[in-house]
Design a protein around this motif. Structure first.
Motif, mmCIF file in Angstrom:
data_model
loop_
_atom_site.group_PDB
_atom_site.id
_atom_site.type_symbol
_atom_site.label_atom_id
_atom_site.label_comp_id
_atom_site.label_asym_id
_atom_site.label_seq_id
_atom_site.Cartn_x
_atom_site.Cartn_y
_atom_site.Cartn_z
ATOM 1 N N LEU A 304 0.825 -1.203 0.000
ATOM 2 C CA LEU A 304 0.000 0.000 0.000
ATOM 3 C C LEU A 304 0.865 1.261 0.000
ATOM 4 O O LEU A 304 0.518 2.256 -0.656
ATOM 5 C CB LEU A 304 -0.919 0.006 1.212
ATOM 6 C CG LEU A 304 -2.079 -1.000 1.166
ATOM 7 C CD1 LEU A 304 -2.866 -0.983 2.472
ATOM 8 C CD2 LEU A 304 -3.016 -0.684 -0.006
ATOM 9 N N SER A 305 1.980 1.227 0.717
ATOM 10 C CA SER A 305 2.870 2.400 0.737
ATOM 11 C C SER A 305 3.426 2.677 -0.656
ATOM 12 O O SER A 305 3.444 3.822 -1.106
ATOM 13 C CB SER A 305 4.023 2.164 1.723
ATOM 14 O OG SER A 305 3.544 1.999 3.037
ATOM 15 N N VAL A 306 3.863 1.617 -1.344
ATOM 16 C CA VAL A 306 4.377 1.790 -2.704
ATOM 17 C C VAL A 306 3.277 2.287 -3.626
ATOM 18 O O VAL A 306 3.501 3.174 -4.466
ATOM 19 C CB VAL A 306 4.971 0.467 -3.229
ATOM 20 C CG1 VAL A 306 5.301 0.576 -4.718
ATOM 21 C CG2 VAL A 306 6.219 0.097 -2.447
ATOM 22 N N ALA A 363 12.521 2.755 -1.785
ATOM 23 C CA ALA A 363 13.400 2.115 -2.762
ATOM 24 C C ALA A 363 12.600 1.517 -3.919
ATOM 25 O O ALA A 363 12.961 1.685 -5.092
ATOM 26 C CB ALA A 363 14.231 1.026 -2.085
ATOM 27 N N LEU A 364 11.509 0.831 -3.593
ATOM 28 C CA LEU A 364 10.693 0.213 -4.641
ATOM 29 C C LEU A 364 10.032 1.271 -5.517
ATOM 30 O O LEU A 364 9.878 1.087 -6.733
ATOM 31 C CB LEU A 364 9.638 -0.689 -4.006
ATOM 32 C CG LEU A 364 10.182 -1.968 -3.354
ATOM 33 C CD1 LEU A 364 9.102 -2.659 -2.530
ATOM 34 C CD2 LEU A 364 10.720 -2.925 -4.411
ATOM 35 N N THR A 365 9.633 2.390 -4.922
ATOM 36 C CA THR A 365 9.059 3.485 -5.709
ATOM 37 C C THR A 365 10.104 4.074 -6.642
ATOM 38 O O THR A 365 9.839 4.329 -7.825
ATOM 39 C CB THR A 365 8.506 4.579 -4.786
ATOM 40 O OG1 THR A 365 7.516 4.017 -3.924
ATOM 41 C CG2 THR A 365 7.890 5.713 -5.588
ATOM 42 N N ALA A 421 2.217 -1.512 -9.333
ATOM 43 C CA ALA A 421 3.431 -1.347 -8.530
ATOM 44 C C ALA A 421 3.273 -1.978 -7.157
ATOM 45 O O ALA A 421 4.227 -2.548 -6.607
ATOM 46 C CB ALA A 421 3.767 0.144 -8.394
ATOM 47 N N SER A 422 2.073 -1.899 -6.586
ATOM 48 C CA SER A 422 1.851 -2.490 -5.264
ATOM 49 C C SER A 422 1.923 -4.020 -5.322
ATOM 50 O O SER A 422 2.394 -4.665 -4.380
ATOM 51 C CB SER A 422 0.501 -2.040 -4.701
ATOM 52 O OG SER A 422 -0.580 -2.599 -5.420
ATOM 53 N N ILE A 423 1.478 -4.612 -6.439
ATOM 54 C CA ILE A 423 1.605 -6.071 -6.614
ATOM 55 C C ILE A 423 3.076 -6.459 -6.689
ATOM 56 O O ILE A 423 3.522 -7.431 -6.063
ATOM 57 C CB ILE A 423 0.848 -6.528 -7.869
ATOM 58 C CG1 ILE A 423 -0.670 -6.370 -7.674
ATOM 59 C CG2 ILE A 423 1.173 -7.981 -8.201
ATOM 60 C CD1 ILE A 423 -1.488 -6.700 -8.897
ATOM 61 N N TRP A 424 3.845 -5.698 -7.474
ATOM 62 C CA TRP A 424 5.284 -5.960 -7.543
ATOM 63 C C TRP A 424 5.905 -5.858 -6.152
ATOM 64 O O TRP A 424 6.762 -6.665 -5.787
ATOM 65 C CB TRP A 424 5.969 -4.954 -8.472
ATOM 66 C CG TRP A 424 5.594 -5.091 -9.909
ATOM 67 C CD1 TRP A 424 4.998 -6.167 -10.514
ATOM 68 C CD2 TRP A 424 5.781 -4.118 -10.942
ATOM 69 N NE1 TRP A 424 4.805 -5.918 -11.848
ATOM 70 C CE2 TRP A 424 5.273 -4.685 -12.146
ATOM 71 C CE3 TRP A 424 6.321 -2.840 -10.979
ATOM 72 C CZ2 TRP A 424 5.305 -3.990 -13.352
ATOM 73 C CZ3 TRP A 424 6.357 -2.155 -12.179
ATOM 74 C CH2 TRP A 424 5.849 -2.728 -13.355
ATOM 75 N N ALA A 425 5.491 -4.856 -5.394
ATOM 76 C CA ALA A 425 6.064 -4.640 -4.059
ATOM 77 C C ALA A 425 5.741 -5.797 -3.122
ATOM 78 O O ALA A 425 6.585 -6.221 -2.330
ATOM 79 C CB ALA A 425 5.545 -3.323 -3.481
ATOM 80 N N CYS A 472 -4.113 -4.926 -2.217
ATOM 81 C CA CYS A 472 -3.466 -3.635 -2.483
ATOM 82 C C CYS A 472 -3.922 -3.054 -3.818
ATOM 83 O O CYS A 472 -4.182 -1.844 -3.926
ATOM 84 C CB CYS A 472 -1.945 -3.800 -2.469
ATOM 85 S SG CYS A 472 -1.252 -4.173 -0.853
ATOM 86 N N PHE A 473 -4.017 -3.908 -4.835
ATOM 87 C CA PHE A 473 -4.456 -3.442 -6.148
ATOM 88 C C PHE A 473 -5.880 -2.888 -6.068
ATOM 89 O O PHE A 473 -6.177 -1.803 -6.613
ATOM 90 C CB PHE A 473 -4.396 -4.592 -7.153
ATOM 91 C CG PHE A 473 -4.763 -4.197 -8.555
ATOM 92 C CD1 PHE A 473 -3.823 -3.624 -9.397
ATOM 93 C CD2 PHE A 473 -6.049 -4.401 -9.046
ATOM 94 C CE1 PHE A 473 -4.155 -3.261 -10.697
ATOM 95 C CE2 PHE A 473 -6.391 -4.039 -10.333
ATOM 96 C CZ PHE A 473 -5.441 -3.467 -11.166
ATOM 97 N N ALA A 474 -6.770 -3.618 -5.386
ATOM 98 C CA ALA A 474 -8.159 -3.172 -5.264
ATOM 99 C C ALA A 474 -8.240 -1.853 -4.512
ATOM 100 O O ALA A 474 -9.025 -0.951 -4.888
ATOM 101 C CB ALA A 474 -8.986 -4.241 -4.550
ATOM 102 N N ILE A 475 -7.447 -1.693 -3.466
ATOM 103 C CA ILE A 475 -7.481 -0.446 -2.697
ATOM 104 C C ILE A 475 -6.956 0.721 -3.537
ATOM 105 O O ILE A 475 -7.518 1.829 -3.510
ATOM 106 C CB ILE A 475 -6.654 -0.600 -1.399
ATOM 107 C CG1 ILE A 475 -7.358 -1.581 -0.450
ATOM 108 C CG2 ILE A 475 -6.462 0.748 -0.714
ATOM 109 C CD1 ILE A 475 -6.575 -1.883 0.805
ATOM 110 N N CYS A 476 -5.877 0.487 -4.289
ATOM 111 C CA CYS A 476 -5.317 1.548 -5.133
ATOM 112 C C CYS A 476 -6.309 1.989 -6.211
ATOM 113 O O CYS A 476 -6.521 3.184 -6.429
ATOM 114 C CB CYS A 476 -4.013 1.079 -5.776
ATOM 115 S SG CYS A 476 -2.631 0.920 -4.634
#
Length: 489
Positions: A304-306, A363-365, A421-425, A472-476
């Motif tokens: 979620l942070s990413v 870092a991931l961002t 990006a959140s899935i990757w994270a 995370c994807f659904a929330i984004c």
């Protein structure tokens, strides 16, 4: 004037964030004078060989598969959509899933350069297939139809017509895959072994094992220059627009469907096989229940942070658009070495408490934002350029243009990209392994099990990565739509 200053400040802040690892480490360390050039040449050779053959095989199987995708052009498009999903799935999912699936089904697995090439080919052939299928349709569809009417044979047209016509495009696509594989970190880290050490892994070992920061920065600097030069060349390719549907019977190759099906069956069967075997070992997780719950929450936190950081970053780019030098920077920018970026953040401030949950998403961002920009964000901004120009001519301020034109039309797209990006994270273990000294996420727990050769248990645990990623994807996506409704005037 204040809005202009704000946009300039945001542009400068984003640029400084993206180049932070280079600037920070150059102020902390000087290049060492005792570089082991033989070791560097050996690691560079490994990186070059695995990237070269990965790109070659990905392009060969991708081209073959593309001709299979063209079997479904004017009818039964839903079949083609399913095949394209199968093609893109290895590229969309975090590398840990392909690694698990392949290690489950290929036993013994060829560690080293051969293993790296094998994994990279599985991950990238589908992307090459989808891109080539669209390229063939859009660029040479009319020529294919004409050759078919004139009675040309398939072999003659492929060797004397299609491939020569697409020579530049094939070269640029090969170069793109080469660059991606050359800078890969997670795959060589797991399956490289002692004989497959790449430059990226060598940087990691220089810092983590021998604390040789100066030489690590020097290696990262050389690698970044090399990748930047290749990326600059690869970025010169331009797509073509489709004018009309064409008869592509001459180049359609149904065996390409078998290639897609065979490769997809390999990784899907491997994952399912490990899943069923792992289900029988669920009792072994009994003592780790508490750790699993906390690490699942850790995955959600990182994902979620990413997602939030990437959403904000994409919107900052939109607010600062257009500016010639800013656009050129984003198009030419190459994310730094994964090891370099992570170790810059590692020595920047303390690493106890909640700090890893701040540093890992940052870092991931940093590593993901430019990829998201090239996944269509630049195209979205260019498509709205005419609306922005008209609004500016009508006297609208930058703030009005952003909130009344850009934000309503871009928020949902930004939410989807942030969700990716959140899935990757959620599936990351390489970045987290550097910035955290213990398992903080499900992906790290999974990688720990993989390292101890408990592949079946690792496969079962990886299902929680899917769950965390989907949440995370659904929330984004949902959050971006809510923001669009709440903040749009």
């Amino acid at each position: 004037m204040s809005q202009l200053n704000l946009r300039n400040l945001l542009r400068l802040s984003l640029v400084l964030f993206l180049v932070f690892p280079f600037l920070f480490l150059l102020t902390q360390f000087r290049f060492g004078g005792r570089t082991d050039w033989a070791e560097l040449a050996w690691a560079f050779k490994n990186s070059f060989l695995q990237a070269f053959f990965s790109a070659v095989f990905a392009l060969i199987f991708g081209f073959w598969s593309a001709l299979g995708l063209l079997t479904f052009t004017n009818h039964r498009r839903h079949y083609r959509m399913v095949l394209e999903i199968l093609c893109l799935l290895p590229n969309f999912l975090p590398p840990i899933f392909i690694l698990l699936a392949t290690l489950n089904v290929v036993d013994p697995f060829p560690m080293g350069i051969t293993g790296i090439v094998f994994i990279h080919t599985l991950m990238n052939f589908g992307l090459a297939a989808v891109l080539l299928a669209g390229l063939i349709e859009n660029k040479v569809g009319g020529v294919i139809e004409l050759a078919y009417v004139e009675g040309s044979s398939r072999f003659n047209f492929l060797t004397k017509g299609l491939i020569p016509m697409l020579k530049k495009d094939l070269w640029l696509l090969w170069l793109f895959i080469f660059v991606v594989c050359f800078g890969s970190f997670s795959v060589p880290l797991i399956v490289g072994g002692g004989k497959g050490t790449t430059v990226e892994v060598l940087i990691y070992e220089k810092i983590r094992l021998s604390s040789d920061w100066s030489n690590a920065v020097f290696l990262a600097f050389l690698q970044s220059i090399f990748i930047f030069a290749l990326s600059w060349i690869a970025g010169k390719g331009q797509g073509s627009h489709r004018s009309r549907l064409a008869n592509l019977n001459l180049v359609r190759m149904p065996t390409g469907i078998l290639v897609i099906g065979g490769i997809s069956l390999l990784y899907l069967a491997g994952y399912v096989q490990g899943l069923f075997a792992g289900v029988k070992m669920l009792s072994t997780f009994y003592e780790a229940q508490s750790a699993i719950v906390w690490n699942f929450l850790g995955s959600l936190s990182v994902g979620l942070s990413v997602g939030v950081f990437c959403y904000v970053g994409l919107m900052v780019i939109a607010f600062c658009w257009p500016k010639a030098w800013f656009e050129k920077f984003l198009n030419g920018y190459v994310a730094p070495s994964t090891s370099l970026a992570c170790f810059a953040l590692l020595i920047f401030g303390p690493n106890e408490g909640i700090n890893p949950f701040i540093k890992i998403p940052l870092a991931l961002t940093l590593l993901s934002l430019n990829s998201l920009f090239r996944m269509g964000w630049d195209g979205e901004l260019h498509s709205l350029h005419s609306q922005m120009t008209v609004a500016r001519c009508m006297g609208a301020s930058s703030k009005q243009i952003f909130w009344e034109i850009l934000f309503p039309q871009l928020s949902s797209r930004a939410g989807v990209l942030a969700g990716i990006a959140s899935i990757w994270a959620c599936g990351d273990f390489a970045v987290s392994r550097i910035l955290a000294h213990r398992d903080l996420s499900i992906a790290m727990m999974t990688e720990t099990l993989m390292s101890s050769y408990r592949l079946n248990q690792a496969t079962v645990l990886s299902l929680l990565i899917v769950v965390a990623g989907l949440i995370c994807f659904a929330i984004c996506v949902g959050g971006s739509r809510v923001l669009r409704r709440k903040l749009t005037p």
